[in-house]
Write a protein that holds these residues in place. Structure first.
Motif, PDB file in Angstrom:
ATOM      1  N   HIS A 398     -10.581  11.732  -2.586  1.00 60.56           N
ATOM      2  CA  HIS A 398      -9.971  13.056  -2.591  1.00 60.56           C
ATOM      3  C   HIS A 398     -11.012  14.121  -2.922  1.00 60.56           C
ATOM      4  N   GLU A 399     -11.918  13.812  -3.857  1.00 64.14           N
ATOM      5  CA  GLU A 399     -12.956  14.766  -4.252  1.00 64.14           C
ATOM      6  C   GLU A 399     -13.891  15.074  -3.084  1.00 64.14           C
ATOM      7  N   GLU A 400     -14.272  14.029  -2.335  1.00 64.66           N
ATOM      8  CA  GLU A 400     -15.139  14.244  -1.172  1.00 64.66           C
ATOM      9  C   GLU A 400     -14.413  15.023  -0.083  1.00 64.66           C
ATOM     10  N   THR A 401     -13.094  14.889  -0.013  1.00 66.90           N
ATOM     11  CA  THR A 401     -12.311  15.651   0.952  1.00 66.90           C
ATOM     12  C   THR A 401     -12.360  17.135   0.626  1.00 66.90           C
ATOM     13  N   VAL A 402     -12.363  17.470  -0.666  1.00 68.70           N
ATOM     14  CA  VAL A 402     -12.493  18.872  -1.077  1.00 68.70           C
ATOM     15  C   VAL A 402     -13.845  19.425  -0.625  1.00 68.70           C
ATOM     16  N   THR A 403     -14.907  18.612  -0.807  1.00 67.88           N
ATOM     17  CA  THR A 403     -16.234  19.025  -0.348  1.00 67.88           C
ATOM     18  C   THR A 403     -16.238  19.203   1.165  1.00 67.88           C
ATOM     19  N   LYS A 404     -15.607  18.277   1.859  1.00 66.76           N
ATOM     20  CA  LYS A 404     -15.526  18.368   3.318  1.00 66.76           C
ATOM     21  C   LYS A 404     -14.830  19.656   3.746  1.00 66.76           C
ATOM     22  N   LEU A 405     -13.774  20.028   3.035  1.00 68.63           N
ATOM     23  CA  LEU A 405     -13.062  21.257   3.357  1.00 68.63           C
ATOM     24  C   LEU A 405     -13.981  22.461   3.200  1.00 68.63           C
ATOM     25  N   SER A 406     -14.860  22.449   2.193  1.00 69.41           N
ATOM     26  CA  SER A 406     -15.774  23.578   1.994  1.00 69.41           C
ATOM     27  C   SER A 406     -16.725  23.719   3.175  1.00 69.41           C
ATOM     28  N   TYR A 407     -17.132  22.592   3.783  1.00 70.51           N
ATOM     29  CA  TYR A 407     -17.949  22.649   4.993  1.00 70.51           C
ATOM     30  C   TYR A 407     -17.120  23.134   6.187  1.00 70.51           C
ATOM     31  N   ASP A 408     -15.905  22.610   6.315  1.00 69.70           N
ATOM     32  CA  ASP A 408     -15.048  22.993   7.440  1.00 69.70           C
ATOM     33  C   ASP A 408     -14.748  24.492   7.431  1.00 69.70           C
ATOM     34  N   LEU A 409     -14.466  25.036   6.243  1.00 69.11           N
ATOM     35  CA  LEU A 409     -14.149  26.460   6.164  1.00 69.11           C
ATOM     36  C   LEU A 409     -15.380  27.317   6.413  1.00 69.11           C
ATOM     37  N   TYR A 410     -16.558  26.788   6.090  1.00 63.31           N
ATOM     38  CA  TYR A 410     -17.790  27.504   6.435  1.00 63.31           C
ATOM     39  C   TYR A 410     -17.884  27.626   7.958  1.00 63.31           C
ATOM     40  N   TYR A 411     -17.540  26.548   8.660  1.00 63.20           N
ATOM     41  CA  TYR A 411     -17.565  26.601  10.127  1.00 63.20           C
ATOM     42  C   TYR A 411     -16.520  27.579  10.644  1.00 63.20           C
ATOM     43  N   VAL A 412     -15.311  27.541  10.087  1.00 61.75           N
ATOM     44  CA  VAL A 412     -14.259  28.451  10.535  1.00 61.75           C
ATOM     45  C   VAL A 412     -14.694  29.902  10.343  1.00 61.75           C
ATOM     46  N   LYS A 413     -15.378  30.166   9.250  1.00 60.76           N
ATOM     47  CA  LYS A 413     -15.789  31.531   8.928  1.00 60.76           C
ATOM     48  C   LYS A 413     -16.973  31.988   9.761  1.00 60.76           C
ATOM     49  N   HIS A 414     -17.893  31.069  10.065  1.00 60.80           N
ATOM     50  CA  HIS A 414     -19.149  31.455  10.724  1.00 60.80           C
ATOM     51  C   HIS A 414     -19.305  30.838  12.116  1.00 60.80           C
TER      52      HIS A 414
END
Length: 438
Positions: A398-414
């Motif tokens: 679950h913790e790594e999924t949170v990290t993954k989300l931070s990468y995914d949202l970086y892509y969504v934003k940029h």
């Protein structure tokens, strides 16, 4: 993350004021213009060799044509300066190769005469010149950010310290107490949620009028890591998403063209994989699973089966050395051959070649309730490969999924063509090395 204390410097030694991003871009622009002298020297030598009968006129003409991809390579690199500097080698190779590949395509499409030797010379010259300039003026430069409140460092530490995340770019930080100290930094790191007071407002206004670049803690974290800080995310950080309409339309056309081009290779390779799966274990070669796509709409995703057949298996993470994975499955998962059928999903519009990986419906339902901002990753079409996959690989907790989300949202934003191309290059590395497979 290194911390340093400020040292007073004479006013005449003050560095140029303004954004460090602008200064880096200015240095690279000057380096690009200087490189034109090198091309001019090559052309002059080629013309001399032509008159001496050593080369044909085509050699000189090809060198002249090569000036265009040389300049366009610097444009591509400039457009990607917002990406973390640790991606420098991939960015330089990508920015150089694409324009020259386009020029080669033009030569072939219009049956124009060209010299392979001259084109290769221009490519090598451009690659070496850009690589040297990038390392000198961008990658090897360690930026210095000032701060007025020590609490901002603690906020930044929360962004940097996430399970399974790639290391951040090297940076230095120093406390700031005066304008004279601030103008010696590349920028000022601020907590935008801090309570405003008249004195703080006056100080920040003084900094702003002196062209001191100011960044939020979240923006600094994005610049250093390629991730969005979830602990201090702004509700309005996706306000500009509507500006990506043309990008989304063009990307869809590129997806369709790419799938059609890959079909002659993917179809026979997929047939070989399917036969190997059926020979090793019972059950269908093709695996269907419900995933969540664009705007949260569910769809059926296709994969080659890489695990022992179990129709009633619940949704769960793939573990390292997962015993459910077959021998054939380990090979096709390592080199991502199990994802060949997803080209049909791309053709059907359920997925894109590049985007956040689609998750299983039960997992999405769970994460949407336990991880803030998780549904935001569905604002873009899911992909065969994404920013999180090339930076982090598969996740298992679950913790790594949170990290993954931070990468995914970086892509969504940029999301941009520059970022998509970088992901494409790093995906090829993944295919060749099997990085991150489980």
């Amino acid at each position: 993350m290194n911390k340093t204390h400020s040292v007073s410097r004479p006013a005449q030694l003050t560095r140029p004021q303004g954004s460090e991003t602008v200064r880096r871009a200015s240095r690279m622009l000057a380096w690009a213009l200087l490189g034109l002298l090198l091309f001019g020297l090559n052309i002059a030598l080629a013309e001399f060799a032509h008159h001496a009968g050593l080369v044909t006129y085509v050699f000189t003409r090809t060198l002249l044509w090569s000036v265009l991809p040389y300049l366009f390579a610097f444009v591509l690199l400039h457009r990607s300066l917002h990406l973390p500097a640790m991606e420098g080698n991939s960015l330089v190779g990508l920015a150089t190769t694409l324009p020259f590949a386009a020029l080669l395509f033009i030569f072939a499409a219009f049956h124009l005469e060209y010299s392979r030797g001259a084109l290769l010379l221009s490519y090598v010259t451009t690659l070496g010149w850009i690589w040297f300039g990038y390392r000198r003026f961008v990658r090897n430069y360690v930026p210095v950010f000032g701060y007025t409140d020590a609490a901002t460092l603690a906020q930044l530490e929360q962004i940097l310290a996430m399970p399974g995340a790639a290391p951040a770019s090297p940076t230095r930080f120093q406390p700031i107490s005066s304008l004279d100290e601030a103008v010696h930094c590349d920028g000022l790191m601020l907590d935008r949620n801090a309570t405003a007071d008249p004195e703080r407002t006056r100080v920040l206004a003084q900094f702003k009028l002196s062209h001191v670049r100011m960044y939020s803690v979240e923006r600094i974290g994005e610049m250093l890591t390629g991730r969005v800080g979830l602990a201090h995310i702004d509700e309005n950080f996706l306000d500009d998403y509507a500006a990506h309409y043309f990008y989304s339309f063009a990307k869809r056309l590129i997806d369709l063209a790419a799938v059609l081009c890959m079909a002659p290779l993917a179809l026979p390779l997929g047939l070989v994989v399917a036969v190997a799966i059926r020979l090793e274990s019972t059950g269908p070669a093709l695996f269907r699973q419900g995933r969540v796509g664009l705007f949260g709409k569910p769809f059926t995703m296709f994969k080659f089966r890489s695990m022992a057949f179990d129709a009633g298996a619940p949704a769960q993470f793939a573990a390292r050395r997962d015993p459910r994975v077959t021998r054939v499955g380990r090979v096709i998962r390592k080199y991502r051959l199990d994802e060949i059928p997803q080209l049909w999903n791309v053709l059907a519009g359920d997925m894109s070649l590049i985007g956040p990986r689609p998750e299983q419906v039960p997992m999405v339902d769970e994460f949407a309730h336990t991880i803030a901002y998780y549904p935001y990753r569905h604002l873009v079409r899911p992909g065969l490969s994404g920013w999180a996959q090339v930076q982090q690989g598969y996740v298992g907790t679950h913790e790594e999924t949170v990290t993954k989300l931070s990468y995914d949202l970086y892509y969504v934003k940029h999301c941009s063509f520059a970022l998509d191309l970088l992901i494409g290059v790093k995906t090829l590395r993944t295919l060749l090395t099997g990085y991150g497979a489980r």
